[in-house]
Design an enzyme around this catalytic site. Structure first.
Site, PDB file in Angstrom:
ATOM      1  N   GLU A 124      -0.512  -9.227   0.006  1.00 52.81           N
ATOM      2  CA  GLU A 124      -2.053  -9.477   0.181  1.00 52.81           C
ATOM      3  C   GLU A 124      -2.984  -9.778  -1.151  1.00 52.81           C
ATOM      4  O   GLU A 124      -3.831 -10.437  -1.340  1.00 52.81           O
ATOM      5  CB  GLU A 124      -2.599  -8.481   0.991  1.00 52.81           C
ATOM      6  CG  GLU A 124      -2.104  -8.379   2.391  1.00 52.81           C
ATOM      7  CD  GLU A 124      -2.153  -7.384   3.165  1.00 52.81           C
ATOM      8  OE1 GLU A 124      -1.807  -6.110   2.739  1.00 52.81           O
ATOM      9  OE2 GLU A 124      -2.662  -7.532   4.381  1.00 52.81           O
ATOM     10  N   GLY A 163       0.513  -5.051   1.034  1.00 55.66           N
ATOM     11  CA  GLY A 163      -0.658  -4.976   0.231  1.00 55.66           C
ATOM     12  C   GLY A 163      -0.159  -5.818  -1.146  1.00 55.66           C
ATOM     13  O   GLY A 163      -1.339  -6.274  -1.573  1.00 55.66           O
ATOM     14  N   GLU A 200       4.474  -4.883   7.513  1.00 53.17           N
ATOM     15  CA  GLU A 200       3.920  -3.753   8.426  1.00 53.17           C
ATOM     16  C   GLU A 200       4.185  -3.576   9.864  1.00 53.17           C
ATOM     17  O   GLU A 200       4.210  -2.467   9.972  1.00 53.17           O
ATOM     18  CB  GLU A 200       2.238  -4.070   8.284  1.00 53.17           C
ATOM     19  CG  GLU A 200       1.687  -4.014   7.070  1.00 53.17           C
ATOM     20  CD  GLU A 200       1.631  -5.313   6.331  1.00 53.17           C
ATOM     21  OE1 GLU A 200       2.490  -6.244   6.412  1.00 53.17           O
ATOM     22  OE2 GLU A 200       0.889  -5.417   5.067  1.00 53.17           O
ATOM     23  N   ALA A 240       0.811  -1.264  -0.059  1.00 56.91           N
ATOM     24  CA  ALA A 240       0.045  -0.072  -0.043  1.00 56.91           C
ATOM     25  C   ALA A 240       0.907   1.292   0.007  1.00 56.91           C
ATOM     26  O   ALA A 240       2.048   1.024   0.368  1.00 56.91           O
ATOM     27  CB  ALA A 240      -0.773  -0.024   1.187  1.00 56.91           C
TER      28      ALA A 240
HETATM   29  N1  CO8 Z   1       4.601   3.192  -0.961  1.00 59.71           N
HETATM   30  C1  CO8 Z   1       4.953   4.314  -1.746  1.00 59.71           C
HETATM   31  N2  CO8 Z   1       5.936   4.377  -2.249  1.00 59.71           N
HETATM   32  C2  CO8 Z   1       6.774   3.372  -2.467  1.00 59.71           C
HETATM   33  C3  CO8 Z   1       6.364   2.153  -1.996  1.00 59.71           C
HETATM   34  C4  CO8 Z   1       5.357   2.143  -1.159  1.00 59.71           C
HETATM   35  N3  CO8 Z   1       4.758   0.850  -0.618  1.00 59.71           N
HETATM   36  N4  CO8 Z   1       7.370   1.139  -2.358  1.00 59.71           N
HETATM   37  C5  CO8 Z   1       8.312   1.803  -2.937  1.00 59.71           C
HETATM   38  N5  CO8 Z   1       7.806   3.185  -3.167  1.00 59.71           N
HETATM   39  C6  CO8 Z   1       8.578   4.123  -4.224  1.00 59.71           C
HETATM   40  C7  CO8 Z   1       9.747   4.756  -3.298  1.00 59.71           C
HETATM   41  O1  CO8 Z   1       9.558   5.699  -2.484  1.00 59.71           O
HETATM   42  C8  CO8 Z   1      10.642   5.121  -4.436  1.00 59.71           C
HETATM   43  O2  CO8 Z   1       9.922   6.479  -4.893  1.00 59.71           O
HETATM   44  P1  CO8 Z   1      11.059   7.764  -5.356  1.00 59.71           P
HETATM   45  O3  CO8 Z   1      11.707   7.253  -6.415  1.00 59.71           O
HETATM   46  O4  CO8 Z   1      10.000   8.862  -5.656  1.00 59.71           O
HETATM   47  O5  CO8 Z   1      12.059   7.960  -4.191  1.00 59.71           O
HETATM   48  C9  CO8 Z   1      10.239   4.374  -5.712  1.00 59.71           C
HETATM   49  O6  CO8 Z   1       9.001   3.514  -5.187  1.00 59.71           O
HETATM   50  C10 CO8 Z   1      11.219   3.366  -5.641  1.00 59.71           C
HETATM   51  O7  CO8 Z   1      11.598   2.600  -4.800  1.00 59.71           O
HETATM   52  P2  CO8 Z   1      12.994   2.527  -3.862  1.00 59.71           P
HETATM   53  O8  CO8 Z   1      14.081   3.762  -4.279  1.00 59.71           O
HETATM   54  O9  CO8 Z   1      12.700   2.577  -2.294  1.00 59.71           O
HETATM   55  O10 CO8 Z   1      13.491   1.268  -4.311  1.00 59.71           O
HETATM   56  P3  CO8 Z   1      14.584   0.264  -3.931  1.00 59.71           P
HETATM   57  O11 CO8 Z   1      14.912  -0.946  -5.069  1.00 59.71           O
HETATM   58  O12 CO8 Z   1      15.798   0.741  -3.139  1.00 59.71           O
HETATM   59  O13 CO8 Z   1      13.691  -0.532  -2.740  1.00 59.71           O
HETATM   60  C11 CO8 Z   1      11.717  -1.589  -1.953  1.00 59.71           C
HETATM   61  C12 CO8 Z   1      12.827  -1.373  -3.191  1.00 59.71           C
HETATM   62  C13 CO8 Z   1      12.623  -2.670  -1.137  1.00 59.71           C
HETATM   63  C14 CO8 Z   1      10.536  -2.511  -2.333  1.00 59.71           C
HETATM   64  C15 CO8 Z   1      11.457  -0.495  -1.053  1.00 59.71           C
HETATM   65  O14 CO8 Z   1      10.902   0.449  -2.183  1.00 59.71           O
HETATM   66  C16 CO8 Z   1      10.442  -0.618  -0.107  1.00 59.71           C
HETATM   67  O15 CO8 Z   1      10.894  -1.103   1.165  1.00 59.71           O
HETATM   68  N6  CO8 Z   1       9.088  -0.280  -0.078  1.00 59.71           N
HETATM   69  C17 CO8 Z   1       8.234  -0.311   0.777  1.00 59.71           C
HETATM   70  C18 CO8 Z   1       7.735  -1.904   1.081  1.00 59.71           C
HETATM   71  C19 CO8 Z   1       6.658  -1.917   2.030  1.00 59.71           C
HETATM   72  O16 CO8 Z   1       6.980  -1.674   3.226  1.00 59.71           O
HETATM   73  N7  CO8 Z   1       5.482  -2.099   1.613  1.00 59.71           N
HETATM   74  C20 CO8 Z   1       4.529  -2.438   2.497  1.00 59.71           C
HETATM   75  C21 CO8 Z   1       3.591  -1.109   2.706  1.00 59.71           C
HETATM   76  S1  CO8 Z   1       2.482  -1.562   4.142  1.00 59.71           S
HETATM   77  C22 CO8 Z   1       1.182  -2.131   3.527  1.00 59.71           C
HETATM   78  O17 CO8 Z   1       1.235  -2.424   2.246  1.00 59.71           O
HETATM   79  C23 CO8 Z   1       0.006  -2.509   4.368  1.00 59.71           C
HETATM   80  C24 CO8 Z   1      -1.212  -2.995   3.556  1.00 59.71           C
HETATM   81  C25 CO8 Z   1      -2.540  -2.804   4.156  1.00 59.71           C
HETATM   82  C26 CO8 Z   1      -2.833  -1.303   4.382  1.00 59.71           C
HETATM   83  C27 CO8 Z   1      -3.963  -1.166   5.046  1.00 59.71           C
HETATM   84  C28 CO8 Z   1      -4.296   0.470   5.354  1.00 59.71           C
HETATM   85  C29 CO8 Z   1      -5.168   0.647   6.316  1.00 59.71           C
END
Ligand code: CO8
Length: 257
Positions: A111, A108, A131, A63
């Site tokens: 999920e 997500g 999360e 998400a």
């Molecule tokens: N949300 C928003 N932006 C994201 C997300 C995300 N989940 N994942 C990646 N991005 C963006 C980064 O911010 C980055 O943007 P920018 O270029 O503008 O800085 C771009 O995508 C590329 O990402 P990275 O530079 O971080 O790429 P890397 O190769 O270095 O890393 C990863 C890749 C490991 C996937 C890293 O991006 C990461 O850890 N992302 C987050 C993963 C995460 O924690 N996901 C879980 C989120 S929580 C969730 O999903 C809960 C679901 C239920 C929600 C219920 C709501 C009530």
């Protein structure tokens, strides 16, 4: 449609979540577009659906953390419900849905893949429910579906530790059905989808319904669900043709429905 691409290949529909700048993270717009795309799938023509992510790095990286960062309690619940409603729609769609997981499937992303019937992934896929590292619980069904798919022990381990796992481990614990080199993922997903589409469509739908609904009740009730769906197949042309074809020595004579 906005963040979602939809293409049709014969009787197979292919949905691509397309927000590569954020590794296909799910914000409200993506979820809205996904919901509308699923509603628009022609269920009279399409027999199997594939869901994948755009690019070669990520299926869905979760998400959208930026959007979630300022949510209040009520907004958090509402956002969770938006995702849950779409994912439940995928899970209960009458036709089978295959997730073709081409990279990160985190939060997500993991999920949404678990709301699909079958998960195929590429060798570079990474799964996880990160999360608790962000101070939240999984919110799009992760606590429920992961426990049902891999069992409560493994699900609790993955969710409490927030540890990401690679494709080979996901395969070992039964989270994914098959692992392919990235370039083979979509051809293999399409091959499987087309194979499913060749089978009797009413029977395939009945199997999905029987498995899904049976898992939600006790065995006595579950077996009755199967009996009724099994019985209903005897009113179909597919059953008459399928069995007559098997039994007839001169297969030319049997008319395909
Ligand atoms: N949300 C928003 N932006 C994201 C997300 C995300 N989940 N994942 C990646 N991005 C963006 C980064 O911010 C980055 O943007 P920018 O270029 O503008 O800085 C771009 O995508 C590329 O990402 P990275 O530079 O971080 O790429 P890397 O190769 O270095 O890393 C990863 C890749 C490991 C996937 C890293 O991006 C990461 O850890 N992302 C987050 C993963 C995460 O924690 N996901 C879980 C989120 S929580 C969730 O999903 C809960 C679901 C239920 C929600 C219920 C709501 C009530």
């Amino acid at each position: 449609m906005g963040f979602i691409d939809y293409e049709v290949d014969g009787q197979v529909g292919i949905i691509t979540i397309n927000r590569p700048k954020a590794l296909n993270a799910l914000n409200s717009e993506v979820l809205k577009d996904l919901d509308a795309t699923i509603d628009a799938v022609d269920l009279d023509a399409i027999r199997c659906l594939i869901i994948t992510g755009a690019g070669e790095k990520s299926f869905v990286a979760g998400a959208d953390i930026g959007e979630m960062s300022t949510l209040t309690k009520a907004e958090g619940e509402a956002f969770g419900k938006v995702g849950n409603d779409v994912f439940r729609k995928i899970e209960t769609l009458p036709i089978p849905v295959i997730a073709a997981i081409n990279g990160f499937a985190l939060g997500g992303g993991c999920e949404i893949s678990m709301s699909c019937d079958i998960r195929l992934c590429s060798e570079n896929a990474v799964f996880g429910q990160p999360e608790v590292g962000l101070g939240i619980t999984p919110g799009f069904g992760g606590t429920q579906r992961l426990a049902r798919i891999v069992g409560p022990g493994k699900a609790k381990q993955l969710i409490y530790t927030a540890r990401n796992i690679k494709a080979a481990e996901a395969y070992r614990i039964g989270l994914v059905n098959e692992v392919y080199p990235l370039e083979e993922l979509m051809p293999q997903a399409k091959k499987m989808a087309k194979g499913i589409a060749k089978n009797a469509p009413i029977a395939v739908r009945a199997c999905k319904k029987a498995i899904n609904e049976g898992l939600e009740v006790g065995m006595d009730e579950a077996i009755v669900i199967e009996e009724k769906l099994f019985g209903s197949c005897f009113e179909t042309e597919d059953q008459k043709y399928g069995m007559a074809f098997f039994l007839d020595k001169n297969k030319e004579k049997v008319k395909e429905p």
